[in-house]
Structure formats: C-alpha cells, structure tokens
Design a protein around this motif. Structure first.
Motif, PDB file in Angstrom:
ATOM      1  N   ALA A  59       0.826  -1.207   0.000  1.00  0.00           N
ATOM      2  CA  ALA A  59       0.000   0.000   0.000  1.00  0.00           C
ATOM      3  C   ALA A  59       0.860   1.257   0.000  1.00  0.00           C
ATOM      4  O   ALA A  59       0.610   2.191  -0.774  1.00  0.00           O
ATOM      5  CB  ALA A  59      -0.926  -0.009   1.211  1.00  0.00           C
ATOM      6  N   ILE A  60       1.874   1.294   0.857  1.00  0.00           N
ATOM      7  CA  ILE A  60       2.744   2.475   0.940  1.00  0.00           C
ATOM      8  C   ILE A  60       3.404   2.750  -0.409  1.00  0.00           C
ATOM      9  O   ILE A  60       3.413   3.880  -0.906  1.00  0.00           O
ATOM     10  CB  ILE A  60       3.803   2.285   2.037  1.00  0.00           C
ATOM     11  N   TYR A  61       3.952   1.708  -1.023  1.00  0.00           N
ATOM     12  CA  TYR A  61       4.632   1.849  -2.308  1.00  0.00           C
ATOM     13  C   TYR A  61       3.665   2.338  -3.389  1.00  0.00           C
ATOM     14  O   TYR A  61       3.968   3.271  -4.135  1.00  0.00           O
ATOM     15  CB  TYR A  61       5.249   0.518  -2.712  1.00  0.00           C
ATOM     16  N   THR A  62       2.487   1.709  -3.467  1.00  0.00           N
ATOM     17  CA  THR A  62       1.545   2.025  -4.539  1.00  0.00           C
ATOM     18  C   THR A  62       0.943   3.412  -4.360  1.00  0.00           C
ATOM     19  O   THR A  62       0.760   4.148  -5.343  1.00  0.00           O
ATOM     20  CB  THR A  62       0.433   0.968  -4.610  1.00  0.00           C
ATOM     21  N   LEU A  63       0.644   3.805  -3.130  1.00  0.00           N
ATOM     22  CA  LEU A  63       0.113   5.148  -2.894  1.00  0.00           C
ATOM     23  C   LEU A  63       1.117   6.215  -3.328  1.00  0.00           C
ATOM     24  O   LEU A  63       0.744   7.240  -3.902  1.00  0.00           O
ATOM     25  CB  LEU A  63      -0.248   5.323  -1.420  1.00  0.00           C
TER      26      LEU A  63
END
Length: 252
Positions: free
Chosen positions: A183-187
């Motif tokens: 999630a952190i990477y994609t956001l």
C-alpha cells in the motif's frame, strides 16, 4: 547479469539440468513489480539470486491472481509470488518466508474512521480484492458480509490495488485493506498520499511466500532450495542489500 554469470559458471552436470521456473502473479509492488524492469520486486530479486546460483532461470510475468492460482493448481506454471498460506492452501511452501507484513486499512484523509478490531468494520464499506486472502479472521468477516453491502470485492486484474485506490478516491468505498509495504509503495507511485492515509493495522504480521504448484514434480525441491537460499542471503547480508533497493529492512 548475475543470473547469466551464475549459469555460465555452473558445473556442466548442473547446467544440463537447468530449469526455467515460471512465476506468475498480479502486480504487488514492491514484492513483485514490472517484469523486465531494473526493479522487478524484492521477491523476484530473491528468486533470481537463489535460483540463478543453482543454475536455473526465472521466467516472471504478470497474470491475474485467481488465474495464476488456477494455472499453478493445474501444473501449468511453477509458482505464484506474494502468497499467504490461506491464498492457496494446497500449494508447496518453503519453510522460510520471503516477506512479512501486516494488513492495514486506508481511508481518505478527511474520513474519521479508524480501524479498532473487526467490530469497527461494521461502520464502513470495505474495499477488497476477489481471490486475495487477508488472514483467517478478516477472511471470515469478508465472507460473512460480501452480500450485505459491507464489503465490495473487486475482480482481480493485473493491478487491482490501483483500481481499489481509485474506488476509494471516488468514494465508492470508505476504506480499503492491503499489505502495508504494498500500500505504501503504490500510494506513492499513484501520487495519492495527499488524499489517502493509513487508518490502522492488524496487530499480527503475516508471512508472505513464493509458493509452488502442487502438481509439479520438483515443487518440493524448489521450495527447499528457496528456503535454504533465504538463510544464505540473510547470513551473507545480501538480503538486506536487496531490500534496501526498495527502501525496506529485514523483517526478522
């Protein structure tokens, strides 16, 4: 380059038995990212490093998650990447995991909801991805509520998290759930950190694996090789170097 060097230096007997391991999954960056790129994901880097040293090659491509599981069950591919054990219980798993993460919940920044255990989910509409496992307790909640409007299940494609983020931004769901590093990477990649934030996580972290087809005769061999290779990468410091390329640290 490291793969090619390892293969060129392997013993003739080993090279004669070299395999091409087909690994498939939807994009789940930074675990597995764009095939053929300089940063294909830390789990793909791990696979290339370990299997390359054994004289094998990795053929990694994107495929919808449910289809990848089905192809693995049929023995048409060797492995799936980014799996919890509940995703494909009949697959062959290495003893040592290739990653570890908590499931976290994400909302728009102006939404007041915070995750505080399963009971708190009753106050929102949760966006999930069809065919994904989120752990035993959350899976049970999703199954119980997938028909009453409390859960919206997105049909998985090659990049389902991106579609779920768009659903969240469009206010079609109140929150989405995803493995924290993914999630952190994609956001960040989607430039969504100004509007979306983390609204709490489950307390228990879950192991994540490259899992092997139950139909392939060498799956136990590959799983054992991968498990032993994880030990070697960790003790040599190479695992930390791989993870650092994605801004991550060893979870152990």
């Amino acid at each position: 380059m490291k793969n090619l060097l390892a293969i060129s230096l392997c013993l003739a007997a080993t090279c004669a038995n070299a395999d091409v391991l087909t690994i498939r999954a939807d994009q789940y960056c930074p675990l597995n990212c764009a095939p053929g790129s300089s940063s294909p994901g830390f789990m793909i880097d791990i696979a290339n490093e370990i299997f390359g040293k054994a004289g094998h090659k990795v053929d990694y491509k994107l495929m919808g998650w449910q289809r990848a599981i089905a192809e693995g069950k049929a023995g048409n591919i060797h492995a799936i990447v980014g799996a919890l054990k509940d995703d494909a219980p009949d697959f062959i798993y290495p003893a040592n995991e290739q990653g570890r993460s908590m499931q976290c919940f994400y909302t728009l920044k102006d939404h007041p909801w915070q995750f505080d255990g399963l009971a708190s989910l009753s106050k929102i509409t949760l966006g999930t991805i069809n065919g994904y496992s989120y752990g035993e307790e959350l899976d049970a909640y999703i199954k119980a509520h997938e028909k009453d409007g409390k859960v919206q299940m997105l049909v998985a494609n090659d990049e389902p998290l991106i579609l779920n983020i768009r659903k969240l931004q469009g206010k079609r769901v109140d929150a989405i759930v995803e493995a924290q590093p993914v999630a952190i990477y994609t956001l960040k990649q989607q430039k969504a950190t100004d509007t979306v934030h983390e609204a709490g996580c489950e307390k228990k972290a879950q192991d994540i694996f490259i899992a092997f087809s139950p139909k392939h005769p060498k799956s136990h061999e590959y799983a054992e090789l991968l498990s032993k290779g994880m030990q070697d990468l960790r003790s040599s410091g190479q695992l930390s170097k791989i993870l650092a390329r994605y801004g991550l640290k060893d979870w152990r």
